[in-house]
Design a protein around this motif. Structure first.
Motif, PDB file in Angstrom:
ATOM      1  N   VAL A   3       1.061  -1.283   0.048  1.00 28.37           N
ATOM      2  CA  VAL A   3       0.101  -0.077   0.043  1.00 28.37           C
ATOM      3  C   VAL A   3       0.888   1.224  -0.193  1.00 28.37           C
ATOM      4  N   ASN A   4       1.914   1.222   0.798  1.00 31.23           N
ATOM      5  CA  ASN A   4       2.853   2.312   0.964  1.00 31.23           C
ATOM      6  C   ASN A   4       3.569   2.583  -0.411  1.00 31.23           C
ATOM      7  N   LYS A   5       3.985   1.642  -1.055  1.00 25.56           N
ATOM      8  CA  LYS A   5       4.650   1.815  -2.377  1.00 25.56           C
ATOM      9  C   LYS A   5       3.802   2.444  -3.239  1.00 25.56           C
ATOM     10  N   ARG A   6       2.452   2.097  -3.270  1.00 26.14           N
ATOM     11  CA  ARG A   6       1.405   2.912  -4.247  1.00 26.14           C
ATOM     12  C   ARG A   6       1.121   4.081  -3.788  1.00 26.14           C
ATOM     13  N   LEU A  43       9.529   4.417   9.618  1.00 24.13           N
ATOM     14  CA  LEU A  43       9.373   4.219  11.113  1.00 24.13           C
ATOM     15  C   LEU A  43       7.868   4.397  11.561  1.00 24.13           C
ATOM     16  N   ALA A  44       7.174   4.679  10.800  1.00 28.26           N
ATOM     17  CA  ALA A  44       5.692   4.612  11.332  1.00 28.26           C
ATOM     18  C   ALA A  44       4.737   3.698  10.680  1.00 28.26           C
ATOM     19  N   THR A  45       5.470   3.038   9.726  1.00 28.86           N
ATOM     20  CA  THR A  45       4.694   1.695   9.000  1.00 28.86           C
ATOM     21  C   THR A  45       5.673   0.561   9.020  1.00 28.86           C
ATOM     22  N   VAL A  46       5.371  -0.594   8.136  1.00 34.73           N
ATOM     23  CA  VAL A  46       6.206  -1.509   8.048  1.00 34.73           C
ATOM     24  C   VAL A  46       7.255  -1.105   7.013  1.00 34.73           C
ATOM     25  N   ASP A  47       7.234  -0.304   6.016  1.00 33.77           N
ATOM     26  CA  ASP A  47       8.279   0.030   5.244  1.00 33.77           C
ATOM     27  C   ASP A  47       7.690   1.318   4.405  1.00 33.77           C
ATOM     28  N   TYR A  48       8.668   2.103   3.927  1.00 37.72           N
ATOM     29  CA  TYR A  48       8.613   3.238   2.941  1.00 37.72           C
ATOM     30  C   TYR A  48       7.940   4.540   3.783  1.00 37.72           C
ATOM     31  N   GLY A  49       6.912   3.982   4.326  1.00 32.91           N
ATOM     32  CA  GLY A  49       6.059   5.204   5.021  1.00 32.91           C
ATOM     33  C   GLY A  49       5.022   5.641   4.215  1.00 32.91           C
ATOM     34  N   THR A  50       4.461   6.743   4.425  1.00 32.68           N
ATOM     35  CA  THR A  50       2.965   7.296   3.591  1.00 32.68           C
ATOM     36  C   THR A  50       3.733   8.653   3.051  1.00 32.68           C
ATOM     37  N   ALA A  51       3.938   9.620   3.811  1.00 32.80           N
ATOM     38  CA  ALA A  51       4.470  11.006   3.458  1.00 32.80           C
ATOM     39  C   ALA A  51       5.788  10.682   2.773  1.00 32.80           C
ATOM     40  N   LEU A  52       6.601  10.133   3.610  1.00 30.90           N
ATOM     41  CA  LEU A  52       7.685  10.037   2.927  1.00 30.90           C
ATOM     42  C   LEU A  52       7.949   8.869   2.065  1.00 30.90           C
ATOM     43  N   SER A  53       7.183   8.208   1.628  1.00 32.82           N
ATOM     44  CA  SER A  53       7.084   7.159   0.336  1.00 32.82           C
ATOM     45  C   SER A  53       7.162   7.974  -0.797  1.00 32.82           C
ATOM     46  N   ILE A  54       6.042   9.081  -0.733  1.00 33.69           N
ATOM     47  CA  ILE A  54       6.030   9.930  -2.073  1.00 33.69           C
ATOM     48  C   ILE A  54       7.288  10.708  -1.987  1.00 33.69           C
ATOM     49  N   ALA A 107      -5.453  17.608  -1.226  1.00 37.31           N
ATOM     50  CA  ALA A 107      -5.894  16.396  -1.622  1.00 37.31           C
ATOM     51  C   ALA A 107      -5.338  15.433  -0.724  1.00 37.31           C
ATOM     52  N   ILE A 108      -5.865  14.051  -0.900  1.00 37.56           N
ATOM     53  CA  ILE A 108      -5.586  12.989   0.002  1.00 37.56           C
ATOM     54  C   ILE A 108      -4.801  12.108  -0.836  1.00 37.56           C
ATOM     55  N   ILE A 109      -3.616  11.244  -0.400  1.00 35.15           N
ATOM     56  CA  ILE A 109      -3.087  10.354  -1.560  1.00 35.15           C
ATOM     57  C   ILE A 109      -3.241   9.131  -0.916  1.00 35.15           C
ATOM     58  N   CYS A 110      -4.042   8.204  -1.303  1.00 32.43           N
ATOM     59  CA  CYS A 110      -4.013   6.907  -0.719  1.00 32.43           C
ATOM     60  C   CYS A 110      -3.708   5.628  -1.694  1.00 32.43           C
ATOM     61  N   GLU A 111      -3.758   4.391  -1.564  1.00 34.94           N
ATOM     62  CA  GLU A 111      -3.418   3.432  -2.405  1.00 34.94           C
ATOM     63  C   GLU A 111      -4.171   3.306  -3.874  1.00 34.94           C
ATOM     64  N   LYS A 112      -5.349   3.964  -3.749  1.00 36.62           N
ATOM     65  CA  LYS A 112      -6.114   3.927  -4.773  1.00 36.62           C
ATOM     66  C   LYS A 112      -6.009   5.107  -5.686  1.00 36.62           C
ATOM     67  N   GLY A 113      -5.195   6.066  -5.347  1.00 37.27           N
ATOM     68  CA  GLY A 113      -4.931   7.390  -6.148  1.00 37.27           C
ATOM     69  C   GLY A 113      -4.991   8.520  -5.368  1.00 37.27           C
ATOM     70  N   ILE A 114      -5.167   9.564  -6.237  1.00 35.38           N
ATOM     71  CA  ILE A 114      -5.250  10.713  -5.441  1.00 35.38           C
ATOM     72  C   ILE A 114      -6.721  11.476  -5.221  1.00 35.38           C
ATOM     73  N   ILE A 115      -7.143  11.691  -4.133  1.00 30.86           N
ATOM     74  CA  ILE A 115      -8.448  12.073  -4.031  1.00 30.86           C
ATOM     75  C   ILE A 115      -8.274  13.538  -3.694  1.00 30.86           C
ATOM     76  N   THR A 116      -8.964  14.266  -4.728  1.00 29.80           N
ATOM     77  CA  THR A 116      -8.877  15.844  -4.395  1.00 29.80           C
ATOM     78  C   THR A 116      -9.853  16.171  -3.267  1.00 29.80           C
ATOM     79  N   ARG A 117      -9.934  17.280  -2.754  1.00 27.31           N
ATOM     80  CA  ARG A 117     -10.937  17.795  -1.820  1.00 27.31           C
ATOM     81  C   ARG A 117     -12.190  17.750  -2.163  1.00 27.31           C
ATOM     82  N   GLU A 118     -12.491  18.009  -3.491  1.00 25.95           N
ATOM     83  CA  GLU A 118     -13.941  17.921  -3.824  1.00 25.95           C
ATOM     84  C   GLU A 118     -14.288  16.532  -4.190  1.00 25.95           C
TER      85      GLU A 118
END
Ligand code: MRU
Length: 343
Positions: free
Chosen positions: A135-138, A162-173, A322-333
């Motif tokens: 998920v974090n890679k995506r 360090l906040a995940t199993v690997d890569y991170g979320t914000a830092l993965s980007i 926007a929120i970035i999740c494993e399915k893509g980029i979700i804009t505020r709208e």
């Protein structure tokens, strides 16, 4: 991408890094019971929403692995007691509850005997951990499209490996963009009172050779005013219909970013979404006042002064680009449509 798995299952032992020792010492600890896992979460030896979820899952796996139960009912009771104990550790990050409930649901639908039940819990915990990495890679892949060569990204707290199993979320980007050859610089806020930015984000990024500069939290306005930052990316502990709940100080940064027309992005897996709730439903963890009156073990404020110590704050969705999740980029709208409300 460089990898470093922060937690492993080794035949009935959970091996992870004691984050309270970083950056001075990378100490790997062995946790042998659910009780030890719960204590490690409470004492923030492990922290970060996705990792807390994975650790809770492994806590249940330890209960199942070491149980001497002879009947399914007995084992189920032990698993439920462990689940209740884990749910009491930290109240805000929804990943904790998500991971525990995912295992409980799996267990409840099982019709097998004790050995099968044991196997199901351990296997599901491993699956939750492995999925986190994918998920974090995506998240990194999708989010990296938002970053351009030459960007300076401000991040708060530690939403890294360090906040995940690997890569991170914000830092993965940031990692993916960097590995695609984009020359990114990072500004890390120190993140009082527990200093996850100064201790953990700085450590992680320096280890990967990604340029990072440390600021105190109260410098965020200055660096934006001076044009030293052009994007913000943070993680999340819980995303509800109307807000993002993340480390204390996130809200201030979001409002500042808005004032300076700097995009404010949140990176989080779907397991952090809690769209049945609004910000009013969320319990914000209150931590001991000594974390504020002291810096590390040194007291800096007069004895007897009361101190507030909420661990998280609430950023209304209107400040989130926007929120970035494993399915893509979700804009505020798009998020507004998803959450069923106005943004
Ligand atoms: O108190 P912590 O260190 O567990 O808080 C961590 C954060 O607030 C992170 O930003 C959040 O959990 C996202 S981590 C990918």
């Amino acid at each position: 991408m460089t990898t470093m798995r922060t937690v492993r299952w080794e035949n009935g032992v959970v091996v992870t890094i004691d984050q309270t020792m970083l950056p001075h010492k990378e100490e790997w600890i062995k946790l042998r019971s659910c009780n030890e896992v719960a204590t490690a979460i409470k004492e923030m030896r492990v922290r970060g929403a996705p990792l807390i979820g994975v650790m809770a899952a492994y806590g249940l796996a330890l209960t199942a692995y070491h149980s001497k139960a002879r009947s399914v009912e007995e084992l189920l009771r032990e698993i439920e007691l462990s689940a209740n104990m884990l749910k009491e550790t930290r109240p805000t990050a929804v990943n904790l509850f998500w991971a525990i409930d995912r295992i409980l649901n799996k267990v409840k639908s099982s019709t097998g005997g004790v050995e099968e039940l044991r196997h199901i819990v351990i296997e599901e915990a491993q699956r939750i951990a492995d999925e986190d990495v994918e998920v974090n890679k995506r998240i990194g892949e999708y989010g990296s499209e938002l970053l351009e060569d030459g960007d300076t990204v401000l991040t708060h707290c530690n939403a890294g490996r360090l906040a995940t199993v690997d890569y991170g979320t914000a830092l993965s980007i940031i990692r993916v963009a960097w590995e695609k050859g984009k020359r990114i610089k990072v500004i890390a806020t120190e993140t009082r009172p527990k200093l996850q930015g100064a201790r953990l984000t700085a450590y992680e990024l320096m280890r990967d050779g990604i340029p990072v500069t440390l600021i105190t939290d109260n410098m965020a306005g200055y660096v934006m005013y001076k044009g030293l930052v052009n994007k913000v990316i943070v993680g999340a502990d819980r995303i509800v219909c109307d807000a993002v709940i993340n480390k204390i100080g996130t809200y201030t940064i979001a409002v500042l970013a808005h004032e300076h027309s700097i995009p404010f992005y949140v990176a989080a897996p779907l397991s952090t979404f809690d769209l049945k709730s609004t910000s009013r439903d969320v319990i914000i963890e209150e931590r001991p006042p000594e974390e504020v009156t002291n810096v590390g073990s040194e007291r800096i404020a007069p004895l007897g002064i009361p101190a507030l110590n909420p661990a998280f704050d609430i950023t209304p969705i209107k400040y989130v680009s926007a929120i970035i999740c494993e399915k893509g980029i979700i804009t505020r709208e798009k998020f507004g449509a998803l959450a069923g409300g106005d943004t």
